[in-house]
Design an enzyme around this catalytic site. Structure first.
Site, PDB file in Angstrom:
ATOM      1  N   ASP A 534       0.787  -1.199  -0.066  1.00 12.25           N
ATOM      2  CA  ASP A 534       0.127  -0.010  -0.167  1.00 12.25           C
ATOM      3  C   ASP A 534       0.942   1.129   0.005  1.00 12.25           C
ATOM      4  OD1 ASP A 534       0.770   0.986   2.938  1.00 12.25           O
ATOM      5  OD2 ASP A 534      -0.370  -1.166   3.049  1.00 12.25           O
ATOM      6  N   GLU A 614      22.682 -22.066 -17.578  1.00 13.98           N
ATOM      7  CA  GLU A 614      21.804 -21.044 -17.036  1.00 13.98           C
ATOM      8  C   GLU A 614      22.611 -19.837 -16.410  1.00 13.98           C
ATOM      9  OE1 GLU A 614      18.026 -24.028 -15.760  1.00 13.98           O
ATOM     10  OE2 GLU A 614      20.243 -23.980 -14.708  1.00 13.98           O
TER      11      GLU A 614
END
Ligand code: GLA
Length: 733
Positions: A534, A614
């Site tokens: 928020d 990777e």
């Protein structure tokens, strides 16, 4: 002029919007208009007085029978005044019942933005200074005052609101609802958009028709919550990303909240937003006042895209205080999904070494480094380093990590306590529980009573001592359960309804202490992922862990929903292992990287388990992110399509505000035999310039902005499940 007052008509202008109120003959502050900018109009010509059945009349107007607060559009309505819609204020001024009726008293205009001591709020910046309008209302009978505060940020089409309630009577008042804003519209053609969710599935956009009666969304959890978010939109039915009017409302608050949007019997719409009033009861002694959290209202005449851009800019410019707001955020590796509680010094140093080798900036030591904490059942509250587990002091560990060229971050969960902890054994009364009842446990932990000064002081002392014992550049501030009953042993019975709000004030107090003592510290908010996502937290935390769900594909919806109100720089997102730990899904490594770049970028896996190929991809990803961080974090963000509507792919774009370059990401979410050839219309480019386009580093050609925005780019055909691509565009000079 952002604020104009003429004959008690108050008009607030932003670049594209106008908001108006007017004091009428009965001294009621009516709301007359909020919408597209309209100069030099007194909108009270639209107010109609009618005799309506079962709409009571204000004292003194009974003879005409036409003046009723039950249908008039008002600025800040009250329970008991004859308005039966959702009111903004419920105040009991001595009679034992809510009977307050507010009338106009005075007003003042100030040349700078008001501030709210102890609460997060938007502030003036070099780019823009807001002006303040304060309108004072007073109860028709008692010395009870309500100060309505308005801050006008013209450039962002944004108006901030807060309310200070002041008791100047010689006896107590009790406030059981105090909303931060109320807005009335003389129309009912809106749809309501909100962002619901759950742990590991936050901020899912839902759009519903408005109904007579109303829609309530709220959190009663002591945090803004995973389940609902304190941001909602009212939008015309026709509104899409790029057309139609919409209004965004956000509460800058990290505790429970309530939003109610209702259509009244006369097809008018009312929205109120503020602190959750389910278990709220604030006693106002004579001479004292209560200040609500701040709420903001933002308007767009051209769809959600412009609304989001205004909100993103306003949060970045006027809410986030940290110097990190414009700096490249550290690309980090977090130990949580890499090791959970199972680590020792050697493991951490290996993780650090691997991180440095692939170009990361920081190692974050997550849960498990303190007290007795090898599982989540014990240790919370004992914020003392477990030196046996980390093989020395925190200072030594941090030094060794820094020697690798990395910075160092640490996880904490200050508001919590485990019953199996020294803190709980010493201070069982510091945990929230109702005397004589078994407390509600969550993750087998209790919540500390943050309303208490001694609890906040203890936590402050512990945090400072840890911070000063080592070089720590980042903190992840977690909260891993909801509050149940709000009870504090230090407050009398009649004040227990204050606990939930006082709890949030205690959290803000502690955060404030930390950010003022360590202004360069980067604090990442977290609450089991995004359970406290928020604008209140953003005042202290420039970034927030978006979700405990790290699956790239589920994150598409989650990050899509989050992007409506919150800037991408606040979204913390990491590449994690495969199969994904939360849902078992397999996704290509490249796709995970592209999705994590939708926010502040990092990794959350055991780097030493990666294949060499990777690792090479990690190096490419970190290079690419580093090179283009300004676009990723602060570029204009465009949702090119919606993961809720397009089943084949989700695409988004980050464009330089100067329109010189852009990055377009696309993730395929379905595969087809005999596939169609798809195109994607781009945004945020100058139609008159030419752009060179690269797809995953390979040059594709050069096209005009007109072609790219009107005809689009051609998408590659996906080669495997959840294939993903990144385009880079640069202006040709
Ligand atoms: C929460 C956080 C996770 C992790 C754990 C540690 O769930 O969201 O990222 O930090 O706590 O217990």
């Amino acid at each position: 002029m952002a604020i104009i007052v003429k004959d008690l008509v108050f008009t607030l202008h932003t670049r594209n919007s106008t908001y108006q109120m007017k004091v009428d003959d009965q001294k009621t502050l009516l709301h007359t208009y909020y919408g597209a900018r309209a100069d030099e109009t007194d909108f009270s010509y639209l107010v109609e007085f009618l005799d309506r059945g079962f709409c009571g009349n204000v004292p003194g107007t009974e003879a005409e029978r036409v003046y009723s607060l039950d249908y008039l559009l008002q600025e800040y309505s009250t329970v008991g005044s004859g308005d039966y819609r959702a009111s903004a204020l419920c105040a009991e001024l001595g009679s034992g019942t809510c009977d307050c009726r507010l009338i106009f008293d005075s007003y003042e205009i100030r040349e700078e933005k008001y501030s709210l001591p102890g609460l997060p709020s938007m502030f003036d910046s070099e780019r823009e200074k807001a002006r303040t309008l304060e309108i004072v209302l007073k109860d028709a009978k008692e010395a009870f005052y309500v100060h309505l505060l308005y801050g006008v940020f013209e450039e962002h089409d944004l108006i901030t609101r807060a309310v200070r309630i002041e008791n100047k009577m010689d006896h107590e008042a009790v406030v059981s609802r105090a909303m931060s804003l109320g807005v009335d519209f003389p129309r009912n053609d809106f749809e309501f958009i909100h962002f619901h969710g759950k742990h590991m599935g936050e901020r899912q956009l839902e759009r519903s028709p408005m109904v007579h009666g109303g829609i309530d969304i709220r959190s009663t959890r002591g945090a803004s919550s995973h389940q609902q978010n304190p941001f909602v939109i009212l939008a015309e039915k026709v509104t899409t990303e790029r057309q139609g009017q919409c209004y965004g409302f956000s509460l800058l608050y990290s505790g429970g909240f309530h939003v109610r949007a209702e259509v009244d019997p006369f097809d008018q719409t009312r929205l109120v937003m503020g602190i959750d009033d389910e278990d709220f009861r604030w006693v106002l002694e004579p001479g004292s006042s209560f200040t609500t959290p701040e709420a903001i209202m933002c308007f767009s005449e051209s769809g959600f895209e412009a609304l989001s851009h205004s909100l993103h800019d306003a949060v970045t410019e006027h809410l986030i205080r940290s110097p990190w707001k414009k700096k490249r955020r550290p690309m980090l590796v977090n130990s949580w999904e890499a090791a959970y509680f199972d680590f020792n010094k050697e493991k951490l140093l290996t993780l650090g070494k691997e991180a440095a080798e692939v170009g990361l900036d920081m190692l974050v030591l997550d849960d498990g480094w303190f007290g007795k904490r090898d599982t989540d059942t014990s240790g919370l509250g004992d914020w003392f380093v477990n030196e046996e587990k980390i093989g020395g002091t925190l200072g030594q560990l941090s030094e060794e990590i820094h020697a690798m060229g990395l910075s160092f971050g640490l996880w904490i969960e200050p508001e919590m306590v485990s019953e199996d902890s020294d803190l709980y054994r010493a201070h069982p009364d510091w945990a929230i529980s109702v005397p004589g009842r078994e407390p509600i446990r969550g993750r087998q932990q209790l919540v500390l009573d943050m309303t208490r000064d001694d609890v906040v002081a203890y936590l402050q002392e512990r945090l400072v001592s840890i911070m000063d014992s080592a070089k720590i550049e980042y903190i992840k501030w977690d909260m891993n359960r909801s509050l149940a009953a709000g009870y504090s042993r230090l407050l009398p019975k009649e004040r227990q309804g204050e606990v939930r709000h006082r709890f949030v004030l205690g959290v803000y107090r502690l955060l404030e202490k930390l950010v003022s003592r360590y202004p360069d510290l980067l604090i990442e908010g977290c609450c089991g992922g995004g359970g406290r996502y928020d604008m209140g937290m953003m005042h202290y935390c420039p970034q927030i862990w978006c979700s405990d769900n790290t699956d790239a594909i589920e994150r598409l919806r989650l990050q899509y929903g989050t992007s409506f109100a919150y800037p991408l720089s606040t979204i913390s997102a990491h590449v994690s292992a495969c199969p994904n730990h939360q849902n078992g899904r397999l996704t290509p490594f490249k796709t995970r990287g592209i999705c994590a770049m939708q926010g502040t970028f990092g990794y959350e896996l055991d780097l030493s388990k990666l294949e060499e190929a990777e690792k090479e991809q990690v190096r490419e990803q970190t290079d690419f992110y580093k090179k283009h961080f300004a676009l990723f974090q602060y570029g204009r963000y465009y949702r090119l399509n919606s993961p809720l509507e397009n089943r084949d792919h989700t695409a988004w774009e980050y464009a330089d505000p100067e329109k010189k370059e852009a990055i377009v990401s696309v993730v395929f979410t379905d595969l087809h035999a005999n596939p169609k050839i798809d195109t994607l219309l781009l945004r945020g480019l100058d139609p008159n310039r030419r752009y060179k386009v690269w797809l995953d580093g390979e040059e594709q050609g050069s096209y005009t902005g007109t072609a790219l925005t009107r005809a689009g780019i051609r998408l590659p055909i996906p080669k495997e499940n959840y294939d993903a691509y990144q385009f880079y565009l640069k202006e040709e000079v």
